[in-house]
Design an enzyme around this catalytic site. Structure first.
Site, short mmCIF file in Angstrom:
data_model
loop_
_atom_site.label_atom_id
_atom_site.label_comp_id
_atom_site.label_asym_id
_atom_site.label_seq_id
_atom_site.Cartn_x
_atom_site.Cartn_y
_atom_site.Cartn_z
N LEU A 1 0.86 -0.90 0.37
CA LEU A 1 -0.39 0.02 0.13
C LEU A 1 1.00 1.33 -0.22
CD1 LEU A 1 -2.95 0.54 -0.33
CD2 LEU A 1 -2.16 1.48 3.20
N GLY A 2 1.98 1.30 0.91
CA GLY A 2 2.64 2.45 1.28
C GLY A 2 3.36 2.74 -0.53
N LYS B 1 -15.14 -0.16 8.72
CA LYS B 1 -13.74 -0.62 8.32
C LYS B 1 -13.86 -2.72 9.05
CE LYS B 1 -10.54 -0.99 4.90
NZ LYS B 1 -9.19 -0.57 4.73
N ASN C 1 -13.28 -5.11 8.54
CA ASN C 1 -12.51 -6.86 8.44
C ASN C 1 -12.83 -7.33 9.46
OD1 ASN C 1 -10.59 -4.19 7.87
ND2 ASN C 1 -10.49 -5.29 6.80
N SER D 1 -7.05 -9.50 2.88
CA SER D 1 -5.30 -9.15 3.42
C SER D 1 -5.33 -10.63 4.08
CB SER D 1 -4.72 -8.42 3.68
OG SER D 1 -5.25 -8.07 4.74
N GLU E 1 -3.10 -9.76 11.51
CA GLU E 1 -3.38 -8.45 11.92
C GLU E 1 -4.61 -8.84 13.09
OE1 GLU E 1 -2.07 -4.71 9.65
OE2 GLU E 1 -3.47 -6.24 7.80
#
Ligand code: NDP
Ligand code: KPL
Length: 300
Positions: A11-12, A179, A183, A249, A261
């Site tokens: 993403l970065g 969000k 997730n 992800s 995560e």
């Protein structure tokens, strides 16, 4: 603008690469990606196309980290270390685009410089020096506590100048919890069931995802955020529909044997629920199963 992107993986690199079309960007990344970007530039491929030359470093000095805007794009579990390193520099505004509830770790080090952010762009690091855009989405920035914000407007305008779709959102707390509900529902269930997002359009996985999202909405309301159960469930359904062919992800992390995560997503819902006396049995079970996988980790 002088912009630092801390944790330029998928993403970065995408966001930083696109911003580099208009701004002075420094990517803080790992080798060999950083070395390739510093030597030959960064290619953005897939749904967008660019070849840019941002600065790139693995080991930023305080001077490197002194900027108008620092974007944090590490995985949620690396946020605290990123915040400690960023605190050695002097950035006017810091904004995380990571999934999950990560603001506590940022605010602890960086105080009121921190803005909330969220991104729905899709990105994959193809190899050193190349990032693929797998979905053109939108970025939102805003105050952690919500409300109109001149600095969020400034950041959003800078993103738009570089051709990114970005809005300042006065209702950022609600957006972030919505969000999180998405997730909590999609990532945990698809990772455990090993299915693409579209498999949650019907059947038993859909019911579990909806329960996780409803619990997240209940915790959000206890936290003072106006997110209804119906809105959280509708958000899950919309994302399932729009990203049907995606591997979430968290599923990708499980399949590659990487760390998930879970603590910042299902685990955060459980912890924040406990703070408010809200029961979260579905998220508690999902978090426990993901952590059990993390402990023993069969990937085949
Ligand atoms: N990819 C996507 O399409 C989207 C991702 N997100 C969220 O954005 C966040 C980032 O995701 P993604 O880009 O996929 O993850 P990646 O793992 O691809 O990117 C994070 C990068 O940060 C690096 N990193 C961590 N700490 C440091 C450090 N101290 N110095 C230099 N580099 C560091 C990591 O290296 P290493 O692995 O070696 O530690 C990794 O390369 C996650 O929270 C994700 O959920 C949100 C929307 C879309
Ligand atoms: C929106 C969704 C669920 C898309 O896959 C995502 O954010 C993720 O995979 O982390």
């Amino acid at each position: 603008m002088d912009i630092v992107v801390f944790g330029a993986g998928a993403l970065g690199s995408l966001v930083g690469g696109l911003l580099a079309r208009e701004h002075h960007v420094t990517l803080v990344a790992r080798d060999p990606h950083a070395q390739r970007v510093a030597g030959q530039g960064l290619r953005v491929t897939g749904e967008l196309d660019a070849h840019v030359r941002p600065r790139a470093t693995t080991d930023p000095t305080p001077d490197d980290l002194t900027c108008d805007l620092a974007l944090v794009t590490v995985k949620a579990y690396d946020t605290a270390e990123a915040a400690r390193t960023l605190a050695t520099g002097d950035s006017d505004v810091v904004c995380s685009l990571s999934n999950g509830l990560t603001e506590g770790a940022l605010v602890a080090e960086l105080g009121d410089r921190v803005l909330a952010g969220s991104a729905t762009y899709g990105a994959e690091l193809v190899g050193p020096g190349e990032v693929r855009c797998t979905g053109v989405g939108r970025i939102h920035v805003g105050e952690l506590a919500g409300g109109e914000s001149e600095r969020a407007e400034r950041v959003a305008a800078a993103f738009r100048e570089a051709g990114l779709d970005c809005e300042a959102d006065p209702a950022m707390p609600r957006r972030r919890w919505e969000k999180l509900a998405v997730n909590a529902g999609i990532n945990a269930v698809t990772a455990l069931a090993r299915v693409e997002n579209g498999a949650l359009a019907e059947g038993p996985g859909r019911d579990v995802a909806h329960r996780a999202a409803r619990e997240t909405a209940r915790v959000a309301r206890a936290d003072g955020v106006d997110l209804t159960d119906d809105a959280a469930v509708a958000a899950v359904d919309t994302v399932v529909d729009e990203t049907a062919a995606n591997r979430s992800s968290m599923l990708q992390d499980v399949l590659s044997g990487g760390r998930t995560e879970v603590d910042a997503i299902s685990g955060a819902v459980v912890d924040r629920g406990a703070d408010h006396g809200v029961a979260t049995p579905t998220n508690r079970t999902l978090a426990a199963l993901l952590r059990a996988w993390g402990a023993d980790g069969i990937t085949e």
